[in-house]
Design an enzyme around this catalytic site. Structure first.
Site, mmCIF file in Angstrom:
data_model
loop_
_atom_site.group_PDB
_atom_site.id
_atom_site.type_symbol
_atom_site.label_atom_id
_atom_site.label_comp_id
_atom_site.label_asym_id
_atom_site.label_seq_id
_atom_site.Cartn_x
_atom_site.Cartn_y
_atom_site.Cartn_z
ATOM 1 N N ASN A 11 28.180 28.260 17.523
ATOM 2 C CA ASN A 11 28.654 27.608 18.237
ATOM 3 C C ASN A 11 30.133 27.098 18.672
ATOM 4 O OD1 ASN A 11 29.621 24.250 18.721
ATOM 5 N ND2 ASN A 11 28.085 23.945 17.500
ATOM 6 N N ASP A 13 32.198 25.172 20.313
ATOM 7 C CA ASP A 13 32.376 23.719 20.768
ATOM 8 C C ASP A 13 34.159 23.425 21.071
ATOM 9 O OD1 ASP A 13 30.517 22.313 20.817
ATOM 10 O OD2 ASP A 13 30.218 21.591 19.432
ATOM 11 N N HIS A 14 34.466 24.184 19.676
ATOM 12 C CA HIS A 14 36.064 24.083 19.174
ATOM 13 C C HIS A 14 36.665 24.796 20.194
ATOM 14 C CE1 HIS A 14 34.721 20.300 16.778
ATOM 15 N NE2 HIS A 14 33.862 21.703 16.670
ATOM 16 N N ARG A 22 45.095 20.244 26.281
ATOM 17 C CA ARG A 22 45.609 20.572 26.840
ATOM 18 C C ARG A 22 45.579 19.930 28.832
ATOM 19 N NH1 ARG A 22 50.931 22.412 26.455
ATOM 20 N NH2 ARG A 22 51.357 22.434 24.731
ATOM 21 N N HIS A 47 27.253 21.518 21.889
ATOM 22 C CA HIS A 47 26.721 20.488 21.665
ATOM 23 C C HIS A 47 27.191 19.646 22.855
ATOM 24 C CE1 HIS A 47 27.138 16.352 19.382
ATOM 25 N NE2 HIS A 47 26.265 16.575 20.403
ATOM 26 N N ARG A 49 28.575 16.248 23.964
ATOM 27 C CA ARG A 49 28.453 15.173 23.529
ATOM 28 C C ARG A 49 28.676 14.165 24.615
ATOM 29 N NH1 ARG A 49 29.706 14.975 18.246
ATOM 30 N NH2 ARG A 49 29.961 12.953 17.625
ATOM 31 N N ARG A 53 33.934 14.874 24.646
ATOM 32 C CA ARG A 53 34.929 15.715 24.419
ATOM 33 C C ARG A 53 35.166 16.685 24.262
ATOM 34 N NH1 ARG A 53 33.932 14.010 17.760
ATOM 35 N NH2 ARG A 53 33.308 11.392 18.360
ATOM 36 N N GLU A 74 22.474 21.204 22.101
ATOM 37 C CA GLU A 74 22.678 20.293 20.968
ATOM 38 C C GLU A 74 23.215 19.485 22.035
ATOM 39 O OE1 GLU A 74 24.465 22.205 16.435
ATOM 40 O OE2 GLU A 74 25.740 20.836 17.788
ATOM 41 N N THR A 104 33.085 14.162 13.852
ATOM 42 C CA THR A 104 31.813 15.466 13.802
ATOM 43 C C THR A 104 30.377 14.523 12.963
ATOM 44 O OG1 THR A 104 31.004 17.918 12.956
ATOM 45 C CG2 THR A 104 31.895 15.997 11.232
ATOM 46 N N THR A 105 29.460 15.833 13.946
ATOM 47 C CA THR A 105 27.917 14.815 12.989
ATOM 48 C C THR A 105 27.409 14.961 11.759
ATOM 49 O OG1 THR A 105 27.224 16.469 14.839
ATOM 50 C CG2 THR A 105 25.356 15.595 14.199
ATOM 51 N N GLU A 155 16.774 22.301 11.603
ATOM 52 C CA GLU A 155 18.317 22.161 10.965
ATOM 53 C C GLU A 155 18.240 21.565 10.163
ATOM 54 O OE1 GLU A 155 20.543 23.960 14.017
ATOM 55 O OE2 GLU A 155 21.830 23.387 12.336
ATOM 56 N N HIS A 198 25.804 23.744 9.774
ATOM 57 C CA HIS A 198 27.684 22.540 9.473
ATOM 58 C C HIS A 198 28.078 22.806 8.437
ATOM 59 C CE1 HIS A 198 29.443 18.591 10.478
ATOM 60 N NE2 HIS A 198 29.473 18.737 11.011
ATOM 61 N N HIS A 221 32.754 25.873 14.011
ATOM 62 C CA HIS A 221 33.824 24.975 13.248
ATOM 63 C C HIS A 221 34.928 26.565 12.254
ATOM 64 C CE1 HIS A 221 37.479 22.702 11.411
ATOM 65 N NE2 HIS A 221 37.474 22.255 12.744
HETATM 66 N N1 PXP Z 1 24.368 23.238 13.328
HETATM 67 C C1 PXP Z 1 24.369 21.156 14.305
HETATM 68 C C2 PXP Z 1 23.135 20.716 14.605
HETATM 69 C C3 PXP Z 1 25.296 21.050 14.799
HETATM 70 O O1 PXP Z 1 25.990 19.993 15.327
HETATM 71 C C4 PXP Z 1 26.957 20.755 14.226
HETATM 72 C C5 PXP Z 1 28.016 21.049 14.885
HETATM 73 O O2 PXP Z 1 28.032 20.839 15.760
HETATM 74 C C6 PXP Z 1 27.079 22.791 13.750
HETATM 75 C C7 PXP Z 1 25.735 23.650 13.547
HETATM 76 C C8 PXP Z 1 28.003 23.547 13.512
HETATM 77 O O3 PXP Z 1 28.806 23.197 12.343
HETATM 78 P P1 PXP Z 1 30.265 23.871 12.551
HETATM 79 O O4 PXP Z 1 31.033 22.885 13.296
HETATM 80 O O5 PXP Z 1 30.512 22.643 11.262
HETATM 81 O O6 PXP Z 1 30.151 25.455 12.135
#
Ligand code: PXP
Length: 248
Positions: A11, A13-14, A22, A47, A49, A53, A74, A104-105, A155, A198, A221
């Site tokens: 993932n 996202d971060h 920035r 994801h 959102r 964000r 996602e 977070t979720t 999941e 997660h 993350h």
């Molecule tokens: N699975 C799902 C469905 C999620 O929403 C997330 C977080 O976006 C993750 C996995 C990954 O979680 P993490 O970033 O804490 O590893």
């Protein structure tokens, strides 16, 4: 790939979170996704959102264009997200609960109480060829409902298991792990494909990776954080190694 191969979805996202701090163009989540691919990721997860964000619409366009591995998209079960998913038709769509105020979720989707709406919601996604996954707690009632609405994948939310581990609450952690193990087997017995994710880290991944019914882990993350210290490719490779080791 053998049946025993446990897929790793990275993932990204971060990477976008850091970029957006920035408001510029770097670090680029697409570049991170390509590096994760190179390091052995079997898929990329992102994801989009509602408040954008981290990942943006342009990131999803870029990922669809650049990736050679499948994208797991996602999203919350909203009309806007359904339209975006139907336009892109990613390999997989994972329906997650979303609250604006959360960091977070936080929990799994409440499927049982929204069965009718969700059944109608996912039908066009399935018809478009997306594998529909539902992000839920290790709860038999929710798994049965996910099965009834026609999801192909669930999941399981591993967040509580990971939080208890981090807090040193080992009895609670082990109780969560037992529920995850039992519910993986239960979901599999219904014919659902089982994924989990997660909060997973190098310390918490192996007991979950060892469940034979789990086919994919989605991890973000921790890996993006770890990449600061060892680089993204070695960070992903180490996760891959631990997963393979747990799988025997
Ligand atoms: N699975 C799902 C469905 C999620 O929403 C997330 C977080 O976006 C993750 C996995 C990954 O979680 P993490 O970033 O804490 O590893």
């Amino acid at each position: 790939m053998t049946q025993n191969h446990l897929r790793l979805g990275v993932n990204i996202d971060h990477v976008a979170t850091v970029r957006n701090a920035r408001g510029g163009a770097y670090p680029d989540p697409i570049r991170a996704a390509k590096l994760a691919e190179e390091a052995g990721a079997d898929g990329i997860t992102a994801h989009l959102r509602e408040d954008r964000r981290h990942i943006t619409d342009a990131d999803i366009d870029g990922l669809m264009e650049a990736l050679t591995v499948p994208l797991n998209f996602e999203m919350a079960a909203t009309e806007e997200m359904q339209k975006i998913a139907l336009r892109h038709k990613p390999h997989a769509v994972c329906i997650v609960p979303e609250k604006r105020e959360e960091r977070t979720t936080e929990g799994g989707l409440e499927v049982a109480r929204e069965e009718n709406r969700l059944a109608h919601y996912i039908a066009p996604l399935r018809d478009a060829g997306c594998r529909v996954s539902i992000f839920i707690a290790a709860d038999q009632k929710q798994i049965e409902a996910a099965h009834r609405i026609g999801a192909e994948v669930i999941e399981l939310h591993t967040g509580a298991y990971c939080d208890f581990h981090a807090e040193g609450k080992f009895a609670e952690r082990d109780r969560e792990l037992k529920a995850l193990r039992e519910m993986s087997a239960f979901a599999h017995s219904l014919g659902l494909e089982v994924h989990a994710g997660h909060g997973l880290t190098y310390d918490t991944v192996q007991p979950v990776a060892a469940f034979p019914e789990v086919r994919e882990l989605n991890i973000g993350h921790f890996l993006i954080g770890e990449a600061i210290f060892r680089g993204l490719v070695p960070a992903v490779q180490e996760m891959r190694r631990l997963m393979d080791e747990a799988r025997g």
